[in-house]
Scaffold this motif. Structure first.
Motif, mmCIF file in Angstrom:
data_model
loop_
_atom_site.group_PDB
_atom_site.id
_atom_site.type_symbol
_atom_site.label_atom_id
_atom_site.label_comp_id
_atom_site.label_asym_id
_atom_site.label_seq_id
_atom_site.Cartn_x
_atom_site.Cartn_y
_atom_site.Cartn_z
ATOM 1 N N CYS A 36 11.124 28.685 0.620
ATOM 2 C CA CYS A 36 11.556 28.356 -0.744
ATOM 3 C C CYS A 36 12.819 29.131 -1.107
ATOM 4 C CB CYS A 36 10.460 28.699 -1.748
ATOM 5 S SG CYS A 36 9.003 27.665 -1.602
ATOM 6 N N SER A 76 19.955 17.511 3.783
ATOM 7 C CA SER A 76 18.576 17.893 3.486
ATOM 8 C C SER A 76 17.728 16.675 3.155
ATOM 9 C CB SER A 76 18.524 18.867 2.303
ATOM 10 O OG SER A 76 19.298 20.015 2.559
ATOM 11 N N LYS A 102 14.497 15.889 1.029
ATOM 12 C CA LYS A 102 13.677 16.517 -0.005
ATOM 13 C C LYS A 102 12.659 15.526 -0.552
ATOM 14 C CE LYS A 102 16.094 20.397 -0.156
ATOM 15 N NZ LYS A 102 15.544 21.701 0.220
ATOM 16 N N LYS A 103 11.505 16.062 -0.943
ATOM 17 C CA LYS A 103 10.493 15.278 -1.644
ATOM 18 C C LYS A 103 10.120 16.021 -2.918
ATOM 19 C CE LYS A 103 8.523 13.336 2.576
ATOM 20 N NZ LYS A 103 7.301 13.095 3.361
ATOM 21 N N ILE A 104 10.010 15.279 -4.001
ATOM 22 C CA ILE A 104 9.736 15.898 -5.291
ATOM 23 C C ILE A 104 8.248 15.809 -5.614
ATOM 24 C CG2 ILE A 104 10.123 15.708 -7.770
ATOM 25 C CD1 ILE A 104 12.904 14.773 -7.169
ATOM 26 N N GLY A 163 11.050 10.402 0.036
ATOM 27 C CA GLY A 163 12.082 11.267 0.592
ATOM 28 C C GLY A 163 13.468 10.874 0.134
ATOM 29 N N TRP A 203 21.327 24.552 -10.038
ATOM 30 C CA TRP A 203 19.986 24.006 -10.212
ATOM 31 C C TRP A 203 19.154 24.960 -11.054
ATOM 32 C CZ3 TRP A 203 21.918 26.144 -5.792
ATOM 33 C CH2 TRP A 203 21.263 27.260 -5.266
ATOM 34 N N TYR A 229 10.225 20.959 -5.443
ATOM 35 C CA TYR A 229 10.201 20.166 -4.220
ATOM 36 C C TYR A 229 8.990 20.516 -3.369
ATOM 37 C CZ TYR A 229 15.095 19.019 -5.146
ATOM 38 O OH TYR A 229 16.254 18.573 -5.710
ATOM 39 N N ASP A 230 8.479 19.510 -2.682
ATOM 40 C CA ASP A 230 7.486 19.739 -1.649
ATOM 41 C C ASP A 230 8.140 20.567 -0.543
ATOM 42 O OD1 ASP A 230 5.397 19.632 0.089
ATOM 43 O OD2 ASP A 230 5.477 17.471 0.424
ATOM 44 N N GLN A 231 7.353 21.398 0.122
ATOM 45 C CA GLN A 231 7.906 22.234 1.186
ATOM 46 C C GLN A 231 7.890 21.510 2.529
ATOM 47 O OE1 GLN A 231 5.689 25.991 -0.412
ATOM 48 N NE2 GLN A 231 7.188 26.701 1.073
ATOM 49 N N GLY A 270 9.959 18.380 4.923
ATOM 50 C CA GLY A 270 11.301 17.846 5.083
ATOM 51 C C GLY A 270 12.128 18.747 5.981
ATOM 52 N N SER A 273 16.247 20.977 6.237
ATOM 53 C CA SER A 273 17.540 21.343 5.672
ATOM 54 C C SER A 273 18.422 21.863 6.800
ATOM 55 C CB SER A 273 17.378 22.412 4.589
ATOM 56 O OG SER A 273 18.643 22.795 4.076
#
Length: 303
Positions: A37, A53, A55-57, A74, A87, A93-95, A97, A99
C-alpha cells in the motif's frame, strides 16, 4: 511542487519497497500475493518515470468524463514522466493487480523510447483509464507475469531486452483495447460531441468569442472534465474529425449565418467569432468552403 528525479526517491516517497533495478520496479499481486500500500494521500508531485498499473476499486468512485463507471473488472492506468500526480484517501483500491514503474532513461537507445511517445493514452487523465474485460485482463496479466519473472530473477545481459520487448507487447495490446473501448463507448462519444458543441454555443451566445477570442481546446476539455488528448481522440474515432476540426466547423457554420447580415463587414464578422486577424478568418473560410466570405455573402444574400 516536489519533483523526484530517480525511481528510488519516488518509491521512498510512496513508502514502497526499493526496486530490484535502479530504473525499474515491478509490484505484482496477480496470484495469491497482495500489492504493497502506498501512502494514503499526497499533494501535487511529479517524477521522471513511466507508470503502468492495473487497479481495482473496492471503495469510492472514479469518473470517466462526467459519468461513473464500474471499475471492478480492472482499470489500466498509464502515467508519463512529469505528469502531475495527486490523490487522497477517498478512493480505496484492492491490493490485487500490478504496478510497473520505470525511469525514462531505462528506454534510452531502444526503439520503444520513440514508440512510447506515440501512445496517446499516456496523456489521458486517470479518470480516462482503460477498462478491461476479464479476457483482456488475463492477456495483460500474462505479459506482466513474464516481466515479473525477468525482474525477480538474477538479471543478465538479456534481461533488459526481454523486459523491454514485453513492455512493448503490453503497450500494443493496450492500444488495441483502447480502440475497442472507443468503439464500445459510441454513446459516450456522441454525448461528448454534443457537450462540446453546447459549450461552444454558450461561449458564443454570451459574447465570449468577441471579448476574449476563440477558446482553446484545452479550455473546452477542462470544462468537459476530460483531457485535451482524450477529447480529440474520442471525437476522431467517432466522427473522423479532431476537436480542432470540430471547432473550426462550428466557427464556419456560425460565420455563414452572420454573413447573411449585410450590415456587418467581413472584419466585424471575424471579430465577432473571436478571430484576432480578419485575413486568417477569410483564409480559413475559403479553405473550408471553397469560396471567400464575401463571395459566399453575394451568393446567398437575402433578397
Amino acid at each position: 511542487m516536489q519533483h523526484f528525479k530517480t525511481l528510488s526517491a519516488y518509491l521512498d516517497y510512496l513508502e514502497l519497497p526499493r526496486p530490484e533495478h535502479p530504473m525499474l520496479s515491478v509490484f505484482s499481486a496477480i496470484g495469491d500475493g497482495f500489492l504493497p500500500c502506498p501512502k494514503e494521500s499526497s499533494p501535487p508531485i511529479t517524477n521522471d518515470c513511466y507508470s503502468i498499473s492495473l487497479k481495482k476499486i473496492v471503495k469510492g468512485n472514479l469518473n470517466y468524463g462526467r459519468t461513473k463507471y464500474d471499475f471492478t473488472n480492472g482499470a489500466l492506468i498509464f502515467i508519463a514522466p512529469r505528469q502531475v500526480l495527486q490523490w487522497d484517501e477517498s478512493v480505496v483500491y484492492d491490493q490485487k493487480g500490478f504496478s510497473i514503474n520505470f525511469h525514462e532513461d531505462f528506454l534510452k537507445g531502444t526503439e520503444l523510447a520513440h514508440q512510447i511517445k506515440k501512445y496517446s493514452f499516456f496523456s489521458y487523465s486517470a479518470n480516462e483509464a482503460l477498462h478491461l474485460s476479464p479476457k483482456e485482463e488475463k492477456q495483460i496479466e500474462s505479459i506482466v507475469e513474464n516481466i515479473d519473472i525477468e525482474y525477480q530473477n538474477n538479471q543478465d545481459e538479456f534481461s533488459k531486452d526481454i523486459i523491454i520487448s514485453q513492455l512493448s507487447t503490453l503497450l500494443k495490446y493496450a492500444n488495441r483495447f483502447y480502440e475497442r473501448q472507443f468503439l464500445n463507448r459510441k454513446e459516450l462519444s456522441n454525448d461528448l460531441l454534443e457537450q462540446f458543441n453546447n459549450h461552444l454555443s454558450e461561449y458564443f451566445e454570451s459574447g465570449y468569442f468577441e471579448e476574449h477570442g476563440i477558446p482553446g481546446i484545452e479550455q473546452i476539455a477542462e470544462q468537459l472534465s476530460v483531457s485535451q488528448r482524450y477529447l480529440s481522440d474520442t471525437l476522431k474515432k467517432e466522427t473522423g474529425k479532431t476537436s480542432t476540426e470540430h471547432l473550426q466547423l462550428y466557427l464556419i457554420n456560425e460565420a455563414k449565418n452572420i454573413l447573411l447580415n449585410p450590415n456587418k463587414t467581413i472584419s466585424e464578422v471575424a471579430y465577432e467569432l473571436g478571430f484576432e486577424y480578419p485575413p486568417y478568418f477569410s483564409r480559413l473560410f475559403k479553405k473550408k468552403e471553397g469560396i471567400s466570405p464575401s463571395a459566399y455573402r453575394e451568393k446567398y444574400k437575402l433578397n
